[in-house]
Motif scaffolding. Structure first.
Motif, PDB file in Angstrom:
ATOM      1  N   HIS A 118       0.849  -1.303   0.027  1.00 34.90           N
ATOM      2  CA  HIS A 118       0.023  -0.028  -0.049  1.00 34.90           C
ATOM      3  C   HIS A 118       0.806   1.243  -0.099  1.00 34.90           C
ATOM      4  O   HIS A 118       0.377   2.133  -0.639  1.00 34.90           O
ATOM      5  CB  HIS A 118      -1.120  -0.018   1.059  1.00 34.90           C
ATOM      6  CG  HIS A 118      -2.249  -0.818   0.881  1.00 34.90           C
ATOM      7  ND1 HIS A 118      -3.346  -0.542   0.118  1.00 34.90           N
ATOM      8  CD2 HIS A 118      -2.276  -2.217   1.317  1.00 34.90           C
ATOM      9  CE1 HIS A 118      -4.118  -1.554   0.062  1.00 34.90           C
ATOM     10  NE2 HIS A 118      -3.632  -2.503   0.791  1.00 34.90           N
ATOM     11  N   GLU A 119       2.144   1.246   0.523  1.00 30.06           N
ATOM     12  CA  GLU A 119       2.811   2.366   0.497  1.00 30.06           C
ATOM     13  C   GLU A 119       3.638   2.538  -0.850  1.00 30.06           C
ATOM     14  O   GLU A 119       3.792   3.612  -1.273  1.00 30.06           O
ATOM     15  CB  GLU A 119       4.133   2.304   1.642  1.00 30.06           C
ATOM     16  CG  GLU A 119       3.195   2.502   3.096  1.00 30.06           C
ATOM     17  CD  GLU A 119       3.089   3.913   3.352  1.00 30.06           C
ATOM     18  OE1 GLU A 119       3.744   4.866   2.925  1.00 30.06           O
ATOM     19  OE2 GLU A 119       1.737   4.361   3.682  1.00 30.06           O
ATOM     20  N   ILE A 120       3.836   1.123  -1.262  1.00 29.90           N
ATOM     21  CA  ILE A 120       4.794   1.449  -2.791  1.00 29.90           C
ATOM     22  C   ILE A 120       3.624   1.609  -3.987  1.00 29.90           C
ATOM     23  O   ILE A 120       4.065   2.237  -4.725  1.00 29.90           O
ATOM     24  CB  ILE A 120       5.546   0.084  -2.893  1.00 29.90           C
ATOM     25  CG1 ILE A 120       6.865   0.159  -1.912  1.00 29.90           C
ATOM     26  CG2 ILE A 120       6.142  -0.084  -4.162  1.00 29.90           C
ATOM     27  CD1 ILE A 120       7.175  -1.085  -1.570  1.00 29.90           C
ATOM     28  N   GLY A 159       0.476   2.307  -3.888  1.00 32.02           N
ATOM     29  CA  GLY A 159      -0.612   3.367  -3.858  1.00 32.02           C
ATOM     30  C   GLY A 159      -1.790   2.862  -4.437  1.00 32.02           C
ATOM     31  O   GLY A 159      -2.231   1.627  -4.187  1.00 32.02           O
ATOM     32  N   ASP A 160      -2.654   3.463  -5.215  1.00 32.28           N
ATOM     33  CA  ASP A 160      -4.006   2.891  -5.896  1.00 32.28           C
ATOM     34  C   ASP A 160      -3.615   1.660  -6.461  1.00 32.28           C
ATOM     35  O   ASP A 160      -4.665   0.878  -6.851  1.00 32.28           O
ATOM     36  CB  ASP A 160      -4.382   4.020  -6.818  1.00 32.28           C
ATOM     37  CG  ASP A 160      -4.752   5.487  -6.103  1.00 32.28           C
ATOM     38  OD1 ASP A 160      -4.865   5.109  -4.719  1.00 32.28           O
ATOM     39  OD2 ASP A 160      -4.695   6.411  -6.756  1.00 32.28           O
ATOM     40  N   ALA A 172      -2.308  -0.686  -5.431  1.00 25.28           N
ATOM     41  CA  ALA A 172      -2.329  -1.785  -4.652  1.00 25.28           C
ATOM     42  C   ALA A 172      -3.688  -2.397  -4.530  1.00 25.28           C
ATOM     43  O   ALA A 172      -3.853  -3.584  -4.046  1.00 25.28           O
ATOM     44  CB  ALA A 172      -2.029  -1.237  -3.119  1.00 25.28           C
ATOM     45  N   GLY A 173      -4.872  -1.757  -4.832  1.00 26.81           N
ATOM     46  CA  GLY A 173      -6.159  -2.135  -4.758  1.00 26.81           C
ATOM     47  C   GLY A 173      -6.519  -2.277  -3.412  1.00 26.81           C
ATOM     48  O   GLY A 173      -6.132  -1.876  -2.723  1.00 26.81           O
ATOM     49  N   ALA A 174      -7.595  -3.248  -3.223  1.00 20.57           N
ATOM     50  CA  ALA A 174      -8.083  -3.533  -2.058  1.00 20.57           C
ATOM     51  C   ALA A 174      -7.439  -4.559  -1.170  1.00 20.57           C
ATOM     52  O   ALA A 174      -7.579  -4.933  -0.055  1.00 20.57           O
ATOM     53  CB  ALA A 174      -9.475  -3.628  -2.114  1.00 20.57           C
ATOM     54  N   ARG A 226      -1.983   5.326   4.354  1.00 21.31           N
ATOM     55  CA  ARG A 226      -2.496   3.897   3.405  1.00 21.31           C
ATOM     56  C   ARG A 226      -2.277   2.785   4.110  1.00 21.31           C
ATOM     57  O   ARG A 226      -2.784   1.631   4.354  1.00 21.31           O
ATOM     58  CB  ARG A 226      -2.217   4.316   1.931  1.00 21.31           C
ATOM     59  CG  ARG A 226      -2.861   3.251   1.141  1.00 21.31           C
ATOM     60  CD  ARG A 226      -2.747   3.228  -0.097  1.00 21.31           C
ATOM     61  NE  ARG A 226      -3.734   2.255  -0.623  1.00 21.31           N
ATOM     62  CZ  ARG A 226      -4.323   2.381  -1.786  1.00 21.31           C
ATOM     63  NH1 ARG A 226      -4.668   3.490  -2.450  1.00 21.31           N
ATOM     64  NH2 ARG A 226      -5.001   1.307  -2.203  1.00 21.31           N
ATOM     65  N   ALA A 275     -10.507  -6.204   2.741  1.00 22.35           N
ATOM     66  CA  ALA A 275     -10.468  -5.688   1.347  1.00 22.35           C
ATOM     67  C   ALA A 275     -11.375  -4.919   0.790  1.00 22.35           C
ATOM     68  O   ALA A 275     -11.251  -3.869   0.165  1.00 22.35           O
ATOM     69  CB  ALA A 275     -10.188  -7.115   0.446  1.00 22.35           C
ATOM     70  N   MET A 296     -11.042  -1.413   2.413  1.00 22.53           N
ATOM     71  CA  MET A 296      -9.810  -0.559   1.887  1.00 22.53           C
ATOM     72  C   MET A 296     -10.064   0.082   0.636  1.00 22.53           C
ATOM     73  O   MET A 296      -9.298   1.052   0.305  1.00 22.53           O
ATOM     74  CB  MET A 296      -8.740  -1.770   1.689  1.00 22.53           C
ATOM     75  CG  MET A 296      -7.238  -1.101   1.547  1.00 22.53           C
ATOM     76  SD  MET A 296      -6.699  -0.322   3.046  1.00 22.53           S
ATOM     77  CE  MET A 296      -5.572   0.989   2.424  1.00 22.53           C
TER      78      MET A 296
END
Lengths: 117, 470
Positions: free
Chosen positions: A108-110, A112-113, A115-117, B293, B308, B311
């Motif tokens: 999630h840090e690398i 970002g978006d 990364a999905g859910a 995030r 999931a 998020m």
């Protein structure tokens, strides 16, 4: 006396991170893998040693179960990690949670978006 | 092998070490500060980011106190120590607690008046302020929830300077350390002290190793040694040096359990909330955590089946915590062959009950503030949408399922005149003429508040006393 710890990810650990990042592109996946590798290597030796022993045991277990079922290959997938998460054995739960946490944070840090859910 | 000489060697550059160095250099003492971690320019990495964990955290944040359950903890390992990675919330030690500590641990000259004078000094050095405008939404929801429940909440001031172009955290690397250098101190970063060399009642040198990749060995000789590595590293260094009596026992932490709360509106994610619900202090405090995030994803992970989905709306999710004062205690043990000490912590049944109560109260406050979905950091914990369901969290907070962490570690050496303390009332290690400790490990107990102000006030007091006795 010196405690020996692995210098890089063990096969089981690599497979677990792979399973948790199989939806990422190759570059992000490599960066997440590198982060998890660095994070495990930076841990206190006694904790890293414990994680490594569990990883070796789990790696052996997946191979043995694969051999016992002809036609199946040893696989470490999200479903397997979910089963570890729910294990009644505390160290196994903590092991799965550690790998999942490091991977989740990094993806999630690398990514970002992406990364999905 | 290089040999250096100095009058005073300060080992560690966090709240205790930087304060000690500043007080001593201003009194004209020749001071050298050694820090195991690197010097990282203030503002050069994003707070609470992955890069910050790599650059500033010991073990990249991957430390844990062993026990049931284990408690993950974080320490800074860079010039400025943990002040570089904490939230910078500033609480003075309540007078009643100072009095209680003074009586229970027989600490000389440990009065609220003395501590207030020292806290005044510290506050003049590091700007302490509240947000000049409306607080960020992630923080305001705590005040809002408390108000709706009739609970007490406050905005806690921070060691932050608010300027037109943003907020600048006033860490040790941004304040006391450069001022100490200006007054003549020298700071040696990337230098780990492996052990202290003793001759009878006197410490004569510190054996050091560079951590910058060269592995160079150093010997630093000094007249006075002040160990300020924090509640884990200070007892570990003393034990590695063969000093073990009353050292490393009595470790205290503030065990913390978290909730990820989804609101029907976007929250800010760049900083930590500065409000705290103080209705149940000092035994239980409710506040907010870093919620980038990555941290949101982590906080959601325990209630995995719905993580999931949640998020997908991460920008409306904040991470909040309940932190307790613990009856339990822990140990720090340096073992041969291990660079890092083994840390253990034993929570009592009352601690577990208090954590469950904290989780439920936190849920009540967040729902009252408008949260529509709460994910507890309890493995398989129920995701709650209404207050009536919070009751399910009580039995869920067990040793097998609770996921705990802490950033406040204290009391592993202790000070005072009673038999349990490893140092006298001012941090002088018993049995030595020139060895002191001056950091979080001296606090007699966990204070139930962010400890930086207490650590700095005690460090000022002890450094002044050291000056008068040398």
């Amino acid at each position: 006396m010196t405690v020996l710890v692995p210098r890089s990810l063990l096969a089981f650990e690599r497979a677990a991170v792979d399973a948790l990042t199989d939806d990422l592109d190759r570059g992000d996946r490599a960066r997440v893998m590198a982060y998890v590798d660095g994070a495990l290597a930076a841990m206190p030796e006694h904790i890293r040693a414990g994680v490594a022993v569990e990883s070796l045991a789990l790696g052996a277990w997946t191979r043995v179960t694969a051999l016992a079922h002809w036609g199946r290959t040893a696989s470490v997938d999200a479903e397997f990690l979910d089963r570890l998460d729910r294990s009644p054995v505390g160290p196994l739960r903590q092991h799965a949670r550690l790998l999942r946490s490091l991977t989740l944070f990094a993806r999630h840090e690398i990514a970002g978006d992406e990364a999905g859910a | 092998m290089t040999t250096l000489d100095t009058e005073v060697l300060v080992i560690g550059s966090g709240a205790g070490g930087a304060t000690t160095a500043a007080v001593l250099t201003r009194a004209g003492r020749q001071v050298r500060v050694v820090e195991e971690g690197p010097a990282v320019a203030p503002g050069s990495v994003e707070p609470f980011s992955l890069e910050e964990m790599v650059a500033k955290y010991r073990h990249r944040g991957g430390s844990a106190a062993l026990g049931a359950p284990p408690i993950a903890y974080a320490e800074g390992r860079c010039v400025g120590g943990s002040t570089e990675i904490n939230s910078g919330l500033w609480h003075r030690l309540p007078a009643a607690m100072a009095e209680q500590w003074r009586r229970a641990h027989h600490i000389d000259e440990f009065t609220p008046e003395v501590l207030d004078r020292c806290a005044d000094w510290a506050e003049r050095e590091v700007t302490v302020s509240c947000v000049p405008d409306a607080p960020p939404r992630s923080s305001a929801v705590l005040a809002d929830g408390a108000q709706r429940l009739g609970w007490h909440a406050v905005e806690v001031p921070r060691v932050v300077r608010y300027e037109q172009d943003g907020a600048a955290k006033q860490t040790m690397a941004a304040t006391l350390l450069p001022r100490a250098v200006a007054a003549g101190a020298e700071i040696l970063a990337d230098c780990r002290v492996d052990r202290l060399v003793r001759r009878g009642r006197v410490v004569v040198a510190a054996e050091c190793r560079r951590t910058d990749g060269t592995g160079e060995r150093l010997t630093i000789r000094a007249d006075q040694f002040v160990v300020c590595g924090g509640a884990i590293q200070s007892p570990a260094l003393l034990q590695r040096s063969g000093i073990r009596r009353r050292i490393g026992t009595g470790l205290k932490v503030h065990p913390t359990i978290k909730v990820a709360a989804r609101f029907p509106f976007a929250l800010d994610h760049g900083d930590v909330p500065m409000h705290r619900i103080t209705e149940f202090t000092p035994d239980l405090a409710l506040g907010g955590s870093a919620n980038r995030r990555g941290q949101v994803a982590l906080a959601l992970a325990d209630a995995s089946p719905e993580a999931a989905t949640a998020m997908a709306d991460w920008q409306g999710i904040g991470v909040y915590y309940a932190a307790i004062r613990s009856e339990g205690s822990g140990r720090v043990l340096a073992l041969p062959g291990l660079a890092a000490p083994v840390v253990t912590y034993r929570l009592t049944e009352a601690d577990m009950s208090r954590l469950a109560r904290g989780l439920v109260h936190l849920g009540e406050a967040l729902l009252a503030a408008g949260a529509v979905e709460l994910h507890p950091s309890v493995i398989g914990g129920r995701v709650v949408h209404r207050a009536g369901d919070l009751v399910d969290w009580w039995p869920a907070v067990t040793r097998a399922r609770a996921n705990l962490m802490t950033v406040h570690l204290t009391s592993s050496i202790g000070m005072g005149e009673d038999a349990r303390a490893g140092t006298d009332s001012f941090g002088a290690v018993r049995g030595f003429d020139n060895l002191r400790v001056n950091d979080a490990s001296l606090l007699p107990d966990a204070p139930g508040i962010n400890p930086q102000a207490t650590i700095m006030a005690i460090a000022v007091r002890n450094a002044e006393q050291a000056l008068s006795s040398w």
